[in-house]
Scaffold this motif. Structure first.
Motif, PDB file in Angstrom:
ATOM      1  N   ILE A  21       2.560  38.126 -45.633  1.00  0.00           N
ATOM      2  CA  ILE A  21       3.931  38.599 -45.395  1.00  0.00           C
ATOM      3  C   ILE A  21       4.830  37.380 -45.291  1.00  0.00           C
ATOM      4  CG2 ILE A  21       5.421  39.850 -43.779  1.00  0.00           C
ATOM      5  CD1 ILE A  21       2.930  41.379 -42.939  1.00  0.00           C
ATOM      6  N   GLY A  22       5.941  37.407 -45.965  1.00  0.00           N
ATOM      7  CA  GLY A  22       6.895  36.314 -45.849  1.00  0.00           C
ATOM      8  C   GLY A  22       6.688  35.195 -46.847  1.00  0.00           C
ATOM      9  N   LEU A  23       6.056  35.479 -47.994  1.00  0.00           N
ATOM     10  CA  LEU A  23       5.863  34.446 -49.005  1.00  0.00           C
ATOM     11  C   LEU A  23       7.110  34.277 -49.865  1.00  0.00           C
ATOM     12  CD1 LEU A  23       2.278  35.271 -50.273  1.00  0.00           C
ATOM     13  CD2 LEU A  23       2.961  33.454 -48.726  1.00  0.00           C
ATOM     14  N   GLY A  24       7.285  33.073 -50.369  1.00  0.00           N
ATOM     15  CA  GLY A  24       8.379  32.820 -51.287  1.00  0.00           C
ATOM     16  C   GLY A  24       7.913  32.952 -52.725  1.00  0.00           C
ATOM     17  N   ALA A  25       8.629  32.302 -53.637  1.00  0.00           N
ATOM     18  CA  ALA A  25       8.277  32.374 -55.051  1.00  0.00           C
ATOM     19  C   ALA A  25       6.917  31.745 -55.297  1.00  0.00           C
ATOM     20  CB  ALA A  25       9.347  31.648 -55.879  1.00  0.00           C
ATOM     21  N   HIS A  26       6.198  32.296 -56.296  1.00  0.00           N
ATOM     22  CA  HIS A  26       4.887  31.770 -56.707  1.00  0.00           C
ATOM     23  C   HIS A  26       3.885  31.782 -55.549  1.00  0.00           C
ATOM     24  CE1 HIS A  26       7.006  30.564 -60.292  1.00  0.00           C
ATOM     25  NE2 HIS A  26       7.791  29.755 -59.592  1.00  0.00           N
ATOM     26  N   VAL A  53      -4.842  23.847 -39.426  1.00  0.00           N
ATOM     27  CA  VAL A  53      -4.023  24.929 -38.881  1.00  0.00           C
ATOM     28  C   VAL A  53      -2.672  24.909 -39.577  1.00  0.00           C
ATOM     29  CG1 VAL A  53      -5.134  24.985 -36.623  1.00  0.00           C
ATOM     30  CG2 VAL A  53      -3.209  23.435 -37.000  1.00  0.00           C
ATOM     31  N   LEU A  54      -2.074  26.088 -39.696  1.00  0.00           N
ATOM     32  CA  LEU A  54      -0.737  26.188 -40.263  1.00  0.00           C
ATOM     33  C   LEU A  54       0.305  25.967 -39.173  1.00  0.00           C
ATOM     34  CD1 LEU A  54      -0.997  29.268 -42.638  1.00  0.00           C
ATOM     35  CD2 LEU A  54      -0.397  26.944 -43.310  1.00  0.00           C
ATOM     36  N   VAL A  55       1.251  25.111 -39.434  1.00  0.00           N
ATOM     37  CA  VAL A  55       2.351  24.887 -38.497  1.00  0.00           C
ATOM     38  C   VAL A  55       3.663  24.925 -39.266  1.00  0.00           C
ATOM     39  CG1 VAL A  55       0.977  23.483 -36.925  1.00  0.00           C
ATOM     40  CG2 VAL A  55       2.242  22.365 -38.759  1.00  0.00           C
ATOM     41  N   ASN A  56       4.713  25.294 -38.585  1.00  0.00           N
ATOM     42  CA  ASN A  56       6.038  25.321 -39.182  1.00  0.00           C
ATOM     43  C   ASN A  56       6.854  24.189 -38.572  1.00  0.00           C
ATOM     44  OD1 ASN A  56       8.346  25.984 -40.523  1.00  0.00           O
ATOM     45  ND2 ASN A  56       8.549  28.047 -39.680  1.00  0.00           N
ATOM     46  N   SER A  57       7.193  23.211 -39.384  1.00  0.00           N
ATOM     47  CA  SER A  57       7.923  22.055 -38.873  1.00  0.00           C
ATOM     48  C   SER A  57       9.385  22.378 -38.596  1.00  0.00           C
ATOM     49  CB  SER A  57       7.849  20.894 -39.865  1.00  0.00           C
ATOM     50  OG  SER A  57       8.388  21.274 -41.120  1.00  0.00           O
ATOM     51  N   TYR A  58       9.825  23.537 -39.077  1.00  0.00           N
ATOM     52  CA  TYR A  58      11.193  23.962 -38.806  1.00  0.00           C
ATOM     53  C   TYR A  58      11.156  25.397 -38.339  1.00  0.00           C
ATOM     54  CZ  TYR A  58      15.922  25.710 -39.640  1.00  0.00           C
ATOM     55  OH  TYR A  58      17.140  26.295 -39.491  1.00  0.00           O
ATOM     56  N   CYS A 228       1.023  33.733 -37.163  1.00  0.00           N
ATOM     57  CA  CYS A 228       2.420  33.877 -36.771  1.00  0.00           C
ATOM     58  C   CYS A 228       3.062  32.502 -36.813  1.00  0.00           C
ATOM     59  CB  CYS A 228       2.508  34.493 -35.377  1.00  0.00           C
ATOM     60  SG  CYS A 228       1.531  36.013 -35.222  1.00  0.00           S
ATOM     61  N   ILE A 229       3.581  32.142 -37.965  1.00  0.00           N
ATOM     62  CA  ILE A 229       3.985  30.763 -38.219  1.00  0.00           C
ATOM     63  C   ILE A 229       5.160  30.336 -37.356  1.00  0.00           C
ATOM     64  CG2 ILE A 229       4.781  29.175 -40.006  1.00  0.00           C
ATOM     65  CD1 ILE A 229       3.238  30.875 -41.997  1.00  0.00           C
ATOM     66  N   ASP A 230       6.040  31.249 -37.021  1.00  0.00           N
ATOM     67  CA  ASP A 230       7.171  30.895 -36.169  1.00  0.00           C
ATOM     68  C   ASP A 230       6.801  30.868 -34.687  1.00  0.00           C
ATOM     69  OD1 ASP A 230       8.877  30.518 -38.257  1.00  0.00           O
ATOM     70  OD2 ASP A 230       9.604  32.567 -38.270  1.00  0.00           O
ATOM     71  N   LYS A 231       5.536  31.145 -34.397  1.00  0.00           N
ATOM     72  CA  LYS A 231       5.007  31.023 -33.039  1.00  0.00           C
ATOM     73  C   LYS A 231       3.957  29.914 -33.061  1.00  0.00           C
ATOM     74  CE  LYS A 231       7.187  34.765 -31.497  1.00  0.00           C
ATOM     75  NZ  LYS A 231       8.108  34.788 -30.342  1.00  0.00           N
ATOM     76  N   ASN A 232       3.375  29.587 -31.893  1.00  0.00           N
ATOM     77  CA  ASN A 232       2.296  28.606 -31.927  1.00  0.00           C
ATOM     78  C   ASN A 232       0.951  29.193 -31.531  1.00  0.00           C
ATOM     79  OD1 ASN A 232       2.970  28.872 -29.254  1.00  0.00           O
ATOM     80  ND2 ASN A 232       3.738  26.778 -29.024  1.00  0.00           N
ATOM     81  N   LEU A 233       0.877  30.522 -31.478  1.00  0.00           N
ATOM     82  CA  LEU A 233      -0.399  31.215 -31.354  1.00  0.00           C
ATOM     83  C   LEU A 233      -0.460  32.283 -32.437  1.00  0.00           C
ATOM     84  CD1 LEU A 233      -0.772  31.742 -27.478  1.00  0.00           C
ATOM     85  CD2 LEU A 233      -2.019  30.125 -28.912  1.00  0.00           C
ATOM     86  N   ASP A 234      -1.673  32.610 -32.861  1.00  0.00           N
ATOM     87  CA  ASP A 234      -1.896  33.651 -33.854  1.00  0.00           C
ATOM     88  C   ASP A 234      -2.469  34.888 -33.183  1.00  0.00           C
ATOM     89  OD1 ASP A 234      -1.031  31.950 -35.914  1.00  0.00           O
ATOM     90  OD2 ASP A 234      -3.025  31.051 -36.075  1.00  0.00           O
ATOM     91  N   LEU A 235      -2.657  35.938 -33.977  1.00  0.00           N
ATOM     92  CA  LEU A 235      -3.051  37.239 -33.439  1.00  0.00           C
ATOM     93  C   LEU A 235      -4.195  37.816 -34.254  1.00  0.00           C
ATOM     94  CD1 LEU A 235      -2.395  39.670 -31.511  1.00  0.00           C
ATOM     95  CD2 LEU A 235      -0.809  40.462 -33.293  1.00  0.00           C
ATOM     96  N   ARG A 236      -5.179  38.373 -33.563  1.00  0.00           N
ATOM     97  CA  ARG A 236      -6.233  39.148 -34.206  1.00  0.00           C
ATOM     98  C   ARG A 236      -6.170  40.586 -33.704  1.00  0.00           C
ATOM     99  NH1 ARG A 236     -12.576  37.691 -34.900  1.00  0.00           N
ATOM    100  NH2 ARG A 236     -11.702  36.857 -36.832  1.00  0.00           N
ATOM    101  N   LEU A 237      -6.102  41.534 -34.632  1.00  0.00           N
ATOM    102  CA  LEU A 237      -6.186  42.952 -34.308  1.00  0.00           C
ATOM    103  C   LEU A 237      -7.541  43.457 -34.779  1.00  0.00           C
ATOM    104  CD1 LEU A 237      -2.640  44.101 -35.469  1.00  0.00           C
ATOM    105  CD2 LEU A 237      -3.401  43.756 -33.116  1.00  0.00           C
ATOM    106  N   ALA A 238      -8.262  44.153 -33.904  1.00  0.00           N
ATOM    107  CA  ALA A 238      -9.610  44.611 -34.256  1.00  0.00           C
ATOM    108  C   ALA A 238      -9.874  45.994 -33.666  1.00  0.00           C
ATOM    109  CB  ALA A 238     -10.659  43.624 -33.743  1.00  0.00           C
ATOM    110  N   LEU A 239     -10.510  46.824 -34.456  1.00  0.00           N
ATOM    111  CA  LEU A 239     -11.012  48.114 -33.986  1.00  0.00           C
ATOM    112  C   LEU A 239     -12.523  48.026 -33.940  1.00  0.00           C
ATOM    113  CD1 LEU A 239     -10.942  51.194 -33.374  1.00  0.00           C
ATOM    114  CD2 LEU A 239     -10.891  51.564 -35.855  1.00  0.00           C
ATOM    115  N   GLN A 240     -13.101  48.324 -32.789  1.00  0.00           N
ATOM    116  CA  GLN A 240     -14.552  48.279 -32.671  1.00  0.00           C
ATOM    117  C   GLN A 240     -15.033  49.429 -31.800  1.00  0.00           C
ATOM    118  OE1 GLN A 240     -15.088  44.380 -30.764  1.00  0.00           O
ATOM    119  NE2 GLN A 240     -15.805  45.416 -28.929  1.00  0.00           N
TER     120      GLN A 240
END
Length: 371
Positions: A21-26, A53-58, A228-240
């Motif tokens: 989600i949130g990709l640009g061209a190509h 890790v993915l980080v957003n410098s801006y 969640c690139i605009d945050k500094n933690l990511d999220l895992r959703l799981a059904l078990q």
């Protein structure tokens, strides 16, 4: 900005679905999004190269993020985008849960749960991906799709303290209990290698263990890792689902009980438990594989439960230990409503979006996770 990382893969007990989600061209992220090497002590023996890790410098504002993204790939907010993408997979996976509940009869108790865990998605370079190109070129979906990923759920102690003292009371969670328990994983020679028994134990006043529940190892029916690139933690959703075993024979319970009763609580050893020589097994059938010692604070609201815990693990097979600080939520009301015979999916989807908004606003930020 958020995305659900690459490659659609199937593990032994789950389907890990991946969308961006949130990709640009190509199929590329904005130039401000970078892959940065990091060091994780517990993974250094598993991978030759440091994970990335993915980080957003801006840090763009919400309006800037949305306006720079093709309108057809994102809805009005990141949490709504995630919910809309995940929802069909969740409904499909929950149909499996319904079938399990209907076919189970009265032998054992099957309990489904939807978890939201916070942490960081680690990308592991391999021979087919040039590390130099990863660090120099713009990040693309196709490049990330060639790498294995690990969801690393260990968070800083300062983050846990902020959740306990700041976030939980602010958003209406009440402390339900403090929980100090041991989880002992037993192999069973009569079952497949992935069919282990989870023995949940309390600590009695005499510092002995008391077995209060035996479960089969959880079955994961859905996993969605969301960066969640605009945050500094990511999220895992799981059904078990977990199966609480109530059909064990007296002999089986006696053998399991002998192992539990022989355990000695010892804070000086990894995992907090040790056994006298030969007592960590029962005959040729049951044997200790792994142990967890968890000290947790559990909170509840009308629709969610929240756990902030310190976990210390020890693996008997490779003699390695690991400690972590973990925070996760269980979406209780969502599970309850999905089990109703007549499901109003639109209203449940709205509740799911509200849950994700709350997580996005309050659980995905910490002072520092990775340098």
């Amino acid at each position: 900005m958020a995305y659900i990382p690459p490659h659609k893969r199937h593990s032994k007990d789950s389907a890990r679905n991946t969308r961006f989600i949130g990709l640009g061209a190509h199929d590329q992220f904005p130039s401000s999004v970078l892959l940065v090497p990091t060091f994780v002590e517990s993974l250094k023996h598993r991978f030759v190269m440091k994970p990335l890790v993915l980080v957003n410098s801006y840090s763009a504002t919400r309006d800037e993020t949305i306006s720079s993204t093709p309108s057809e790939t994102i809805s009005t907010t990141p949490w709504e985008s995630v919910a809309d993408e995940v929802w069909p997979e969740l409904l499909s996976a929950f149909e499996i849960v319904r079938n399990m509940l209907e076919s189970n009869g009265e032998l054992d108790e099957v309990k489904p749960a939807i978890f939201a865990r916070v942490g960081k998605i680690l990308f592991h370079p391999n021979a087919s991906v040039s590390l130099n190109s990863l660090l120099i070129d713009r990040v693309a979906e196709t490049t990330l799709g060639q790498m294995k990923t690990t969801f690393y759920a260990n968070t800083p102690s300062s983050y846990r303290e902020n959740i306990i003292s700041g976030v939980a009371p602010k958003i209406g969670f009440d402390l339900e209990e403090d929980k100090d328990m041991f989880l002992i994983l037993l192999s069973d020679s009569t079952k497949p290698s992935n069919s282990n028994l989870y023995c949940k134990c309390r600590i009695k006043e005499d510092k002995k263990l008391e077995l209060y529940k035996v479960e089969m190892n959880p079955v994961r029916l859905m996993i969605e890792d969301i960066s969640c690139i605009d945050k500094n933690l990511d999220l895992r959703l799981a059904l078990q689902t977990k199966r609480i075993l109530t059909s064990l024979t007296d002999d089986e319970m006696h053998s399991i009980g002998n192992i539990i009763n022989s355990a000695i609580i010892d804070p000086e050893v990894k995992g907090g438990l040790r056994w006298p020589n030969g007592k960590a097994c029962s005959g040729d059938r049951f044997a200790v594989v792994r142990i967890w010692h968890t000290i947790a604070k559990k909170y509840k609201s009308t629709s969610l439960s929240l756990v902030a815990r310190h976990a210390e693990r020890f693996d008997f097979e490779n003699a390695k230990g690991q400690a972590s600080i973990e925070v996760y939520l269980k979406l209780k009301r969502l599970v309850s409503d999905l089990q109703e015979e007549k499901v109003e999916t639109d209203s449940i989807l709205d509740m799911f979006k509200d849950n994700l908004k709350m997580i996005w606003d309050h659980f995905l930020c910490c002072e520092q996770f990775y340098p």
